[in-house]
Design a protein around this motif. Structure first.
Motif, PDB file in Angstrom:
ATOM      1  N   LYS A 100       0.815  -1.215   0.000  1.00 47.21           N
ATOM      2  CA  LYS A 100       0.000   0.000   0.000  1.00 47.21           C
ATOM      3  C   LYS A 100       0.852   1.270   0.000  1.00 47.21           C
ATOM      4  CE  LYS A 100      -3.758   2.383   2.174  1.00 47.21           C
ATOM      5  NZ  LYS A 100      -5.144   2.139   2.316  1.00 47.21           N
ATOM      6  N   HIS A 101       1.854   1.324   0.879  1.00 45.56           N
ATOM      7  CA  HIS A 101       2.691   2.530   0.921  1.00 45.56           C
ATOM      8  C   HIS A 101       4.060   2.224   1.514  1.00 45.56           C
ATOM      9  CE1 HIS A 101       2.353   3.560   5.303  1.00 45.56           C
ATOM     10  NE2 HIS A 101       1.317   2.756   5.195  1.00 45.56           N
ATOM     11  N   SER A 102       4.983   3.117   1.202  1.00 46.78           N
ATOM     12  CA  SER A 102       6.326   3.051   1.780  1.00 46.78           C
ATOM     13  C   SER A 102       6.562   4.302   2.596  1.00 46.78           C
ATOM     14  CB  SER A 102       7.392   2.966   0.688  1.00 46.78           C
ATOM     15  OG  SER A 102       7.470   1.674   0.166  1.00 46.78           O
ATOM     16  N   LEU A 103       7.277   4.133   3.670  1.00 48.70           N
ATOM     17  CA  LEU A 103       7.670   5.236   4.528  1.00 48.70           C
ATOM     18  C   LEU A 103       9.188   5.335   4.452  1.00 48.70           C
ATOM     19  CD1 LEU A 103       6.479   7.271   6.586  1.00 48.70           C
ATOM     20  CD2 LEU A 103       7.036   5.609   8.353  1.00 48.70           C
ATOM     21  N   ILE A 104       9.673   6.458   3.939  1.00 47.37           N
ATOM     22  CA  ILE A 104      11.118   6.680   3.887  1.00 47.37           C
ATOM     23  C   ILE A 104      11.468   7.543   5.092  1.00 47.37           C
ATOM     24  CG2 ILE A 104      13.065   7.608   2.592  1.00 47.37           C
ATOM     25  CD1 ILE A 104      11.374   7.260   0.050  1.00 47.37           C
ATOM     26  N   GLU A 105      12.318   7.014   5.940  1.00 45.25           N
ATOM     27  CA  GLU A 105      12.747   7.735   7.138  1.00 45.25           C
ATOM     28  C   GLU A 105      14.203   8.146   6.978  1.00 45.25           C
ATOM     29  OE1 GLU A 105      10.060   5.481  10.488  1.00 45.25           O
ATOM     30  OE2 GLU A 105      12.036   4.652  10.034  1.00 45.25           O
ATOM     31  N   VAL A 106      14.512   9.329   7.466  1.00 38.80           N
ATOM     32  CA  VAL A 106      15.891   9.796   7.451  1.00 38.80           C
ATOM     33  C   VAL A 106      16.237  10.322   8.838  1.00 38.80           C
ATOM     34  CG1 VAL A 106      15.235  12.096   6.599  1.00 38.80           C
ATOM     35  CG2 VAL A 106      17.598  11.324   6.336  1.00 38.80           C
ATOM     36  N   SER A 107      17.427   9.990   9.263  1.00 37.67           N
ATOM     37  CA  SER A 107      17.968  10.604  10.473  1.00 37.67           C
ATOM     38  C   SER A 107      19.353  11.121  10.101  1.00 37.67           C
ATOM     39  CB  SER A 107      18.035   9.613  11.636  1.00 37.67           C
ATOM     40  OG  SER A 107      18.930   8.576  11.342  1.00 37.67           O
ATOM     41  N   ALA A 108      19.698  12.262  10.674  1.00 32.80           N
ATOM     42  CA  ALA A 108      20.972  12.887  10.323  1.00 32.80           C
ATOM     43  C   ALA A 108      21.638  13.461  11.559  1.00 32.80           C
ATOM     44  CB  ALA A 108      20.753  13.984   9.282  1.00 32.80           C
ATOM     45  N   ASN A 109      22.951  13.473  11.501  1.00 33.97           N
ATOM     46  CA  ASN A 109      23.781  14.017  12.561  1.00 33.97           C
ATOM     47  C   ASN A 109      24.692  15.055  11.911  1.00 33.97           C
ATOM     48  OD1 ASN A 109      25.504  14.535  14.675  1.00 33.97           O
ATOM     49  ND2 ASN A 109      26.304  12.456  14.809  1.00 33.97           N
ATOM     50  N   VAL A 110      24.640  16.287  12.400  1.00 37.13           N
ATOM     51  CA  VAL A 110      25.448  17.381  11.854  1.00 37.13           C
ATOM     52  C   VAL A 110      26.359  17.866  12.973  1.00 37.13           C
ATOM     53  CG1 VAL A 110      25.383  19.638  10.739  1.00 37.13           C
ATOM     54  CG2 VAL A 110      23.509  18.015  10.370  1.00 37.13           C
ATOM     55  N   SER A 111      27.670  17.904  12.704  1.00 37.63           N
ATOM     56  CA  SER A 111      28.601  18.301  13.764  1.00 37.63           C
ATOM     57  C   SER A 111      29.809  19.039  13.199  1.00 37.63           C
ATOM     58  CB  SER A 111      29.083  17.071  14.542  1.00 37.63           C
ATOM     59  OG  SER A 111      29.688  16.142  13.670  1.00 37.63           O
ATOM     60  N   GLU A 112      30.451  19.822  14.081  1.00 33.89           N
ATOM     61  CA  GLU A 112      31.677  20.524  13.693  1.00 33.89           C
ATOM     62  C   GLU A 112      32.761  19.504  13.400  1.00 33.89           C
ATOM     63  OE1 GLU A 112      33.113  23.582  16.297  1.00 33.89           O
ATOM     64  OE2 GLU A 112      31.098  24.421  16.545  1.00 33.89           O
ATOM     65  N   PHE A 113      33.583  19.855  12.419  1.00 39.84           N
ATOM     66  CA  PHE A 113      34.677  18.981  12.011  1.00 39.84           C
ATOM     67  C   PHE A 113      35.858  19.886  11.664  1.00 39.84           C
ATOM     68  CE2 PHE A 113      36.659  16.122   8.716  1.00 39.84           C
ATOM     69  CZ  PHE A 113      36.971  15.093   9.567  1.00 39.84           C
ATOM     70  N   ARG A 118      30.576  18.279   9.385  1.00 39.70           N
ATOM     71  CA  ARG A 118      30.366  16.919   8.886  1.00 39.70           C
ATOM     72  C   ARG A 118      28.897  16.547   9.048  1.00 39.70           C
ATOM     73  NH1 ARG A 118      34.240  12.650  11.128  1.00 39.70           N
ATOM     74  NH2 ARG A 118      33.338  13.386  13.063  1.00 39.70           N
ATOM     75  N   VAL A 119      28.347  15.957   7.976  1.00 33.59           N
ATOM     76  CA  VAL A 119      26.956  15.516   7.965  1.00 33.59           C
ATOM     77  C   VAL A 119      26.953  14.017   7.718  1.00 33.59           C
ATOM     78  CG1 VAL A 119      24.744  15.661   6.775  1.00 33.59           C
ATOM     79  CG2 VAL A 119      26.166  17.703   7.017  1.00 33.59           C
ATOM     80  N   ARG A 120      26.215  13.309   8.541  1.00 33.34           N
ATOM     81  CA  ARG A 120      25.969  11.893   8.265  1.00 33.34           C
ATOM     82  C   ARG A 120      24.462  11.685   8.269  1.00 33.34           C
ATOM     83  NH1 ARG A 120      27.383   6.245  11.278  1.00 33.34           N
ATOM     84  NH2 ARG A 120      26.606   4.929   9.598  1.00 33.34           N
ATOM     85  N   ALA A 121      23.965  11.218   7.161  1.00 31.96           N
ATOM     86  CA  ALA A 121      22.532  10.973   7.021  1.00 31.96           C
ATOM     87  C   ALA A 121      22.327   9.516   6.659  1.00 31.96           C
ATOM     88  CB  ALA A 121      21.946  11.871   5.939  1.00 31.96           C
ATOM     89  N   ASN A 122      21.274   8.925   7.185  1.00 31.77           N
ATOM     90  CA  ASN A 122      20.927   7.578   6.726  1.00 31.77           C
ATOM     91  C   ASN A 122      19.428   7.512   6.459  1.00 31.77           C
ATOM     92  OD1 ASN A 122      19.674   6.654   9.240  1.00 31.77           O
ATOM     93  ND2 ASN A 122      21.749   6.551  10.039  1.00 31.77           N
ATOM     94  N   PHE A 123      19.126   6.889   5.335  1.00 30.32           N
ATOM     95  CA  PHE A 123      17.752   6.726   4.881  1.00 30.32           C
ATOM     96  C   PHE A 123      17.365   5.258   5.008  1.00 30.32           C
ATOM     97  CE2 PHE A 123      19.135  10.602   2.903  1.00 30.32           C
ATOM     98  CZ  PHE A 123      18.000  11.389   2.788  1.00 30.32           C
ATOM     99  N   GLN A 124      16.124   5.034   5.397  1.00 30.71           N
ATOM    100  CA  GLN A 124      15.589   3.677   5.535  1.00 30.71           C
ATOM    101  C   GLN A 124      14.190   3.650   4.935  1.00 30.71           C
ATOM    102  OE1 GLN A 124      15.897   1.133   9.264  1.00 30.71           O
ATOM    103  NE2 GLN A 124      13.867   1.992   9.499  1.00 30.71           N
ATOM    104  N   VAL A 125      13.868   2.545   4.258  1.00 32.03           N
ATOM    105  CA  VAL A 125      12.557   2.389   3.640  1.00 32.03           C
ATOM    106  C   VAL A 125      11.795   1.287   4.364  1.00 32.03           C
ATOM    107  CG1 VAL A 125      11.309   1.844   1.510  1.00 32.03           C
ATOM    108  CG2 VAL A 125      13.493   3.074   1.395  1.00 32.03           C
ATOM    109  N   LYS A 126      10.555   1.614   4.750  1.00 25.25           N
ATOM    110  CA  LYS A 126       9.648   0.629   5.344  1.00 25.25           C
ATOM    111  C   LYS A 126       8.441   0.529   4.420  1.00 25.25           C
ATOM    112  CE  LYS A 126      10.765   1.541  10.175  1.00 25.25           C
ATOM    113  NZ  LYS A 126      10.212   1.999  11.459  1.00 25.25           N
TER     114      LYS A 126
END
Length: 164
Positions: A100-113, A118-126
């Protein structure tokens, strides 16, 4: 001649039955494609641009902590096609299930470097079926997907810097 024919046919059958699968990525390889270093020290500006990019792409931002540099968002995508519904209902009746549907979730961490950010993002599909049951969950590990996302952030930061 028969022997040669048999060998050639056997080779084609063997190759035709063999599935090509991509080798598993290591955690370090995954982390590398999920990480981008931006040429600015302004963590909040990068976080704000990430929010803009995600909203432009149809994501709903759920949580942001500028103190911690954390962000989470999600996008709901309908997968229903009337032909799929008809086909499944015709064959299975009331017990019919379809994606029926997909949920794309993203979480990201942004920090001084150092002098950068520096950005780290990860995407997940449910993916869910018409009964709301979870069908599959998988992380997005496509380097091109992340490159496209990070290039939008770079473009936005450039436009911010140039005040365009």
């Amino acid at each position: 001649m028969k022997k040669l024919y048999f060998i050639v046919v056997s080779c084609f059958c063997f190759v035709g039955c063999y599935q090509m699968t991509s080798p598993e990525m290591t955690q370090m390889q995954i982390r590398e494609i999920q990480t981008k270093v931006c040429e600015t020290k302004e963590v909040k500006a990068v976080l704000k641009e990430m929010i803009n990019v995600l909203q432009d792409d149809g994501f709903i931002v759920k949580n942001v902590s500028s103190d911690l540099g954390l962000l989470s968002a999600e996008q709901d995508i309908s997968l229903e096609r009337s032909s799929d519904i008809f086909f499944h209902m015709f064959l299975e009746g009331d017990r019919a299930r379809w994606k029926k549907h997909s949920l794309i979730e993203v979480s990201a961490n942004v920090s001084e470097f150092g002098e950068k950010t520096r950005v780290r993002a990860n995407f997940q599909v449910k993916t869910f079926d018409n009964f709301g049951q979870l069908v599959e969950v998988y992380p997005v590990v496509d380097g091109k997907y992340y490159q496209k996302f990070f290039s939008k952030i770079d473009k936005g930061l450039f436009l911010q810097k140039e005040k365009l």
